[in-house]
Scaffold this motif. Sequence first.
Motif, PDB file in Angstrom:
ATOM      1  N   GLY A   1     -25.569 120.377   1.532  1.00 23.70           N
ATOM      2  CA  GLY A   1     -24.998 119.217   2.207  1.00 23.70           C
ATOM      3  C   GLY A   1     -26.042 118.135   2.350  1.00 23.70           C
ATOM      4  O   GLY A   1     -27.231 118.423   2.531  1.00 23.70           O
ATOM      5  N   PHE A   2     -25.621 116.888   2.258  1.00 29.08           N
ATOM      6  CA  PHE A   2     -26.570 115.779   2.352  1.00 29.08           C
ATOM      7  C   PHE A   2     -27.236 115.710   3.729  1.00 29.08           C
ATOM      8  O   PHE A   2     -28.334 115.163   3.862  1.00 29.08           O
ATOM      9  CB  PHE A   2     -25.874 114.456   2.043  1.00 29.08           C
ATOM     10  CG  PHE A   2     -25.404 114.325   0.628  1.00 29.08           C
ATOM     11  CD1 PHE A   2     -26.279 114.542  -0.432  1.00 29.08           C
ATOM     12  CD2 PHE A   2     -24.083 113.988   0.343  1.00 29.08           C
ATOM     13  CE1 PHE A   2     -25.847 114.431  -1.750  1.00 29.08           C
ATOM     14  CE2 PHE A   2     -23.649 113.866  -0.968  1.00 29.08           C
ATOM     15  CZ  PHE A   2     -24.531 114.102  -2.019  1.00 29.08           C
ATOM     16  N   GLU A   3     -26.590 116.297   4.748  1.00 33.82           N
ATOM     17  CA  GLU A   3     -27.186 116.276   6.082  1.00 33.82           C
ATOM     18  C   GLU A   3     -28.512 117.032   6.136  1.00 33.82           C
ATOM     19  O   GLU A   3     -29.330 116.808   7.031  1.00 33.82           O
ATOM     20  CB  GLU A   3     -26.211 116.849   7.118  1.00 33.82           C
ATOM     21  CG  GLU A   3     -25.821 118.290   6.900  1.00 33.82           C
ATOM     22  CD  GLU A   3     -24.635 118.450   5.952  1.00 33.82           C
ATOM     23  OE1 GLU A   3     -24.177 119.590   5.786  1.00 33.82           O
ATOM     24  OE2 GLU A   3     -24.193 117.428   5.381  1.00 33.82           O
ATOM     25  N   GLN A   4     -28.751 117.925   5.155  1.00 27.19           N
ATOM     26  CA  GLN A   4     -30.041 118.620   5.077  1.00 27.19           C
ATOM     27  C   GLN A   4     -31.195 117.651   4.825  1.00 27.19           C
ATOM     28  O   GLN A   4     -32.345 117.959   5.132  1.00 27.19           O
ATOM     29  CB  GLN A   4     -30.039 119.640   3.929  1.00 27.19           C
ATOM     30  CG  GLN A   4     -29.214 120.874   4.144  1.00 27.19           C
ATOM     31  CD  GLN A   4     -29.223 121.758   2.910  1.00 27.19           C
ATOM     32  OE1 GLN A   4     -28.185 122.005   2.301  1.00 27.19           O
ATOM     33  NE2 GLN A   4     -30.387 122.228   2.515  1.00 27.19           N
TER      34      GLN A   4
ATOM     35  N   ASN B   1     -27.462 109.216  14.072  1.00 29.92           N
ATOM     36  CA  ASN B   1     -27.746 107.782  14.187  1.00 29.92           C
ATOM     37  C   ASN B   1     -28.406 107.216  12.932  1.00 29.92           C
ATOM     38  O   ASN B   1     -28.945 106.124  12.951  1.00 29.92           O
ATOM     39  CB  ASN B   1     -28.636 107.516  15.414  1.00 29.92           C
ATOM     40  CG  ASN B   1     -29.978 108.236  15.309  1.00 29.92           C
ATOM     41  OD1 ASN B   1     -30.178 109.044  14.397  1.00 29.92           O
ATOM     42  ND2 ASN B   1     -30.881 107.960  16.237  1.00 29.92           N
ATOM     43  N   ARG B   2     -28.372 107.982  11.844  1.00 29.85           N
ATOM     44  CA  ARG B   2     -28.991 107.518  10.593  1.00 29.85           C
ATOM     45  C   ARG B   2     -27.939 107.174   9.544  1.00 29.85           C
ATOM     46  O   ARG B   2     -26.934 107.878   9.401  1.00 29.85           O
ATOM     47  CB  ARG B   2     -29.955 108.571  10.028  1.00 29.85           C
ATOM     48  CG  ARG B   2     -31.299 108.594  10.745  1.00 29.85           C
ATOM     49  CD  ARG B   2     -32.211 109.648  10.141  1.00 29.85           C
ATOM     50  NE  ARG B   2     -32.515 109.425   8.734  1.00 29.85           N
ATOM     51  CZ  ARG B   2     -33.394 108.547   8.281  1.00 29.85           C
ATOM     52  NH1 ARG B   2     -34.047 107.760   9.126  1.00 29.85           N
ATOM     53  NH2 ARG B   2     -33.640 108.446   6.989  1.00 29.85           N
TER      54      ARG B   2
END
Length: 387
Positions: free
Chosen positions: A217-220, A344-345
């Motif tokens: 996942g891109f959140e990594q 918040n990014r």
Amino acid sequence: MVILIFRSRNKIGSLKLASLRLKLLSTQSKVLSLLISMRCPAAAEGIYGGRLCRVAVVGAGVIGLSTAVCIAESIPSCAVTVLAEHFTPDTTSDVAAGILLPHPFPETPLHKQRCWFKDTFDHLLSICNSTDAAEAGVFLLSGWQVFQETPSTKDPYWSTVVLGFHMMTDAELQRFPKYKFGQSFTTIKCECSKYLLWLEKRLKNAGGQLHTEKITGFEQLTSSYDIIVNCSGLGSRDLADDQSLYPVRGQILRVHAPWLKHFIRDGNGHTYIFPGIHSVTLGGTRQKHNWEMSVDEADSSGIFERCCELEPSLKKSQVCSKLVGLRPTRNSLRLEREFFVHGNRQVPIIHNYGHGGGGISIHWGTALEATQLVKESINWRNPTSKL
């Protein structure tokens, strides 16, 4: 930073102090520029809070590595890291035949496809003409593409990019009695396993890094990187939730037949013979939506028989290996930017995937375009940047 403090009781002393401060600022600016050119992480003041822009490239096939190299060499203010679960020799690119011959993208304008192909051909031709050719596994290869029926377009858009393109004469077609029409030209062959290793070396020389990691996942990546470049190929079905992406299964044989020096390809794309440095690649299959990675012996027999019809001398060849790869295919490859919001990014993601069976043929052209999108992303974050 060095701070100089002067105590002065007169205007002359104050003027000297002001002059010294200006000289110090000028010197700092020059040092900063030098640090950026040396890819120092503490440099790049004004870009990402006084450090280099951290770029993550997901995927270590020919698309991922070429894009990473292009970014690292073109944008000194970037620190580039390639992240992938598999590196050569365990990528789909390692199975590719590696011949520069475009595959059509129905929903992509031809002028764009031609631009990608020409950029790639010119780039690899420059390597062919350099001392890096042997290490990179890149060389010129001449041969024929033959058709059982005359195609509607006799001189395709790429005919002015390859070398020496011409319609085959009746004399040339005599060796292919089942075929009515043919094209003769010189293109470029890329030994992908050697080329990928060479790209890895080139990336490291440009300050890039390689990390083995499975990205689910891109959140990594959002807390550690400022820009993400997605070159995950078929993995983008899950990673980018792109259900328009599907596999086209390809199976090949590699045989020992050192007497063969010219390529032969059936215009339907299902049968081809591509001589390489150490072996000859015989293909192939184009099985849509087939996820099977095991070798199918019936496919192997069919490939060998069809190739022997094109080149009877192959009956004396020895099979060295049988390989399977899944081509990441969609109607038009995805090359665009979007923004991924996590907490918040807000992180720019540049997608560069879906090249199907034509990845080698256009990889450098799409890498250049992806690099331009990275530059635009840096300028979006930092409007004072002049990239």
